[in-house]
Design a protein around this motif. Sequence first.
Motif, PDB file in Angstrom:
ATOM      1  N   ILE A 185       0.809  -1.074   0.057  1.00 19.94           N
ATOM      2  CA  ILE A 185      -0.110   0.075   0.035  1.00 19.94           C
ATOM      3  C   ILE A 185       0.830   1.135   0.018  1.00 19.94           C
ATOM      4  N   GLY A 186       0.340   2.501  -0.290  1.00 18.80           N
ATOM      5  CA  GLY A 186       1.314   3.673  -0.272  1.00 18.80           C
ATOM      6  C   GLY A 186       0.138   4.800  -0.411  1.00 18.80           C
ATOM      7  N   LYS A 187       0.409   5.829   0.181  1.00 17.70           N
ATOM      8  CA  LYS A 187      -0.191   7.140  -0.053  1.00 17.70           C
ATOM      9  C   LYS A 187       0.709   8.348   0.196  1.00 17.70           C
ATOM     10  N   GLU A 188       0.185   9.572  -0.544  1.00 10.69           N
ATOM     11  CA  GLU A 188       0.961  10.793  -0.343  1.00 10.69           C
ATOM     12  C   GLU A 188      -0.122  11.648   0.580  1.00 10.69           C
ATOM     13  N   TYR A 189       0.802  12.340   1.292  1.00  6.41           N
ATOM     14  CA  TYR A 189       0.107  13.421   2.232  1.00  6.41           C
ATOM     15  C   TYR A 189       0.658  14.881   2.121  1.00  6.41           C
ATOM     16  N   GLU A 190      -0.327  15.843   2.225  1.00  7.50           N
ATOM     17  CA  GLU A 190       0.075  16.964   2.320  1.00  7.50           C
ATOM     18  C   GLU A 190       1.221  17.339   3.428  1.00  7.50           C
ATOM     19  N   ALA A 191       2.312  17.939   3.058  1.00  9.18           N
ATOM     20  CA  ALA A 191       3.421  18.139   4.287  1.00  9.18           C
ATOM     21  C   ALA A 191       4.132  19.567   3.920  1.00  9.18           C
ATOM     22  N   THR A 192       4.666  19.701   5.114  1.00  7.77           N
ATOM     23  CA  THR A 192       5.532  21.227   5.042  1.00  7.77           C
ATOM     24  C   THR A 192       7.226  20.837   4.940  1.00  7.77           C
ATOM     25  N   PRO A 193       7.800  21.441   3.903  1.00 10.07           N
ATOM     26  CA  PRO A 193       9.373  21.323   3.776  1.00 10.07           C
ATOM     27  C   PRO A 193       9.848  21.825   5.382  1.00 10.07           C
ATOM     28  N   GLY A 194      10.749  20.705   5.709  1.00  8.92           N
ATOM     29  CA  GLY A 194      11.317  21.028   7.135  1.00  8.92           C
ATOM     30  C   GLY A 194      10.654  20.662   7.865  1.00  8.92           C
ATOM     31  N   VAL A 219       8.329  14.074  -1.146  1.00 11.76           N
ATOM     32  CA  VAL A 219       8.318  13.867  -2.627  1.00 11.76           C
ATOM     33  C   VAL A 219       7.799  15.178  -3.297  1.00 11.76           C
ATOM     34  N   SER A 220       8.071  15.121  -4.625  1.00 11.07           N
ATOM     35  CA  SER A 220       7.510  16.248  -5.462  1.00 11.07           C
ATOM     36  C   SER A 220       6.928  15.588  -6.425  1.00 11.07           C
ATOM     37  N   ALA A 221       6.451  16.359  -7.542  1.00 13.96           N
ATOM     38  CA  ALA A 221       6.017  15.759  -8.684  1.00 13.96           C
ATOM     39  C   ALA A 221       6.868  14.753  -9.725  1.00 13.96           C
ATOM     40  N   PHE A 222       8.339  15.250  -9.508  1.00 12.17           N
ATOM     41  CA  PHE A 222       9.094  14.651 -10.327  1.00 12.17           C
ATOM     42  C   PHE A 222      10.328  14.018  -9.497  1.00 12.17           C
ATOM     43  N   GLU A 276      11.768  23.498  -0.894  1.00 11.70           N
ATOM     44  CA  GLU A 276      10.323  23.942  -1.020  1.00 11.70           C
ATOM     45  C   GLU A 276       9.679  22.887  -2.099  1.00 11.70           C
ATOM     46  N   LYS A 277      10.251  22.303  -2.923  1.00 18.62           N
ATOM     47  CA  LYS A 277       9.486  21.371  -3.985  1.00 18.62           C
ATOM     48  C   LYS A 277       9.081  20.002  -3.258  1.00 18.62           C
ATOM     49  N   PHE A 278       9.639  19.713  -2.209  1.00 17.90           N
ATOM     50  CA  PHE A 278       9.172  18.700  -1.377  1.00 17.90           C
ATOM     51  C   PHE A 278       8.047  18.959  -0.524  1.00 17.90           C
ATOM     52  N   ASN A 279       6.620  18.923  -0.955  1.00 24.02           N
ATOM     53  CA  ASN A 279       5.402  19.592  -0.315  1.00 24.02           C
ATOM     54  C   ASN A 279       4.656  18.259  -0.075  1.00 24.02           C
ATOM     55  N   ARG A 280       4.987  16.920  -0.347  1.00 23.14           N
ATOM     56  CA  ARG A 280       4.166  15.828  -0.047  1.00 23.14           C
ATOM     57  C   ARG A 280       4.961  14.883   0.590  1.00 23.14           C
ATOM     58  N   LEU A 281       4.468  14.118   1.805  1.00 23.73           N
ATOM     59  CA  LEU A 281       5.084  13.171   2.591  1.00 23.73           C
ATOM     60  C   LEU A 281       4.434  11.783   1.846  1.00 23.73           C
ATOM     61  N   ARG A 282       5.414  10.713   1.511  1.00 27.66           N
ATOM     62  CA  ARG A 282       4.752   9.496   0.792  1.00 27.66           C
ATOM     63  C   ARG A 282       5.111   8.384   1.809  1.00 27.66           C
ATOM     64  N   PHE A 283       4.119   7.702   2.124  1.00 28.35           N
ATOM     65  CA  PHE A 283       4.260   6.279   2.903  1.00 28.35           C
ATOM     66  C   PHE A 283       3.999   5.088   1.931  1.00 28.35           C
ATOM     67  N   VAL A 284       5.016   4.239   2.215  1.00 27.24           N
ATOM     68  CA  VAL A 284       4.976   2.899   1.309  1.00 27.24           C
ATOM     69  C   VAL A 284       5.290   1.897   2.200  1.00 27.24           C
ATOM     70  N   LEU A 285       4.350   0.695   2.151  1.00 29.86           N
ATOM     71  CA  LEU A 285       4.422  -0.549   2.642  1.00 29.86           C
ATOM     72  C   LEU A 285       4.736  -1.589   1.458  1.00 29.86           C
ATOM     73  N   ASN A 286       5.561  -2.383   1.549  1.00 25.89           N
ATOM     74  CA  ASN A 286       5.745  -3.578   0.593  1.00 25.89           C
ATOM     75  C   ASN A 286       6.047  -4.841   1.225  1.00 25.89           C
ATOM     76  N   ILE A 287       5.380  -6.078   0.618  1.00 17.41           N
ATOM     77  CA  ILE A 287       5.781  -7.213   1.156  1.00 17.41           C
ATOM     78  C   ILE A 287       6.473  -7.857   0.183  1.00 17.41           C
ATOM     79  N   LEU A 288       8.093  -8.353   0.670  1.00 12.39           N
ATOM     80  CA  LEU A 288       8.938  -8.599  -0.239  1.00 12.39           C
ATOM     81  C   LEU A 288       9.210 -10.265  -0.402  1.00 12.39           C
TER      82      LEU A 288
END
Length: 170
Positions: A68-77, A100-103, A133-145
């Motif tokens: 699973i994964g998801k991005e959340y609004e976040a504040t740089p720093g 993360v940012s768009a790229f 400033e470009k990193f305005n989202r926080l991404r959480f990712v869980l993987n089963i390997l």
Amino acid sequence: DSAAGINGSFEVLESGVPVNWLLFTPAIVENSDFDLMIDTTEFKDGRQSLEFLVRQCSDLGEMGSPGIGKEYEATPGEAYKISFWIKNEESKYAIKIGGVSAFDGQYETITTSNDTYDTWRYFEYEYTMPREEKFNRLRFVLNILSKGHFWIDDIKIVGSDGKSVVPTSR
């Protein structure tokens, strides 16, 4: 579903799957054999948890492995506290968090293990967003390997202001 918030206890469902999560399901994970389910008998918070029963999978991570994964609004720093509960039987798993940012993205693996936890085990981490400033989202990712049986419940991501993160619409 904005009313469901992070939905970290997987209580809000639509068509049998938790809302506000990107799900790396058997339909998109190639060369895999697994079930992603809601478990109403094993849970830590609420009345259910998210369960993976993996018979075969790749260890590529991201969309190449169950998870699973998801991005959340976040504040740089800003610092964020990430917490969750896990039960695990023989699977190897990894959880990453990143700004993360768009790229671009800067990720940290906050836990990876193949340890068995017969009872629920609590994990808590602090992650500070990159200051750019470009990193305005926080991404959480869980993987089963690897094959095994895995549960996760009560995922919380809270900013230094004490407020839970808000899922992005993407």
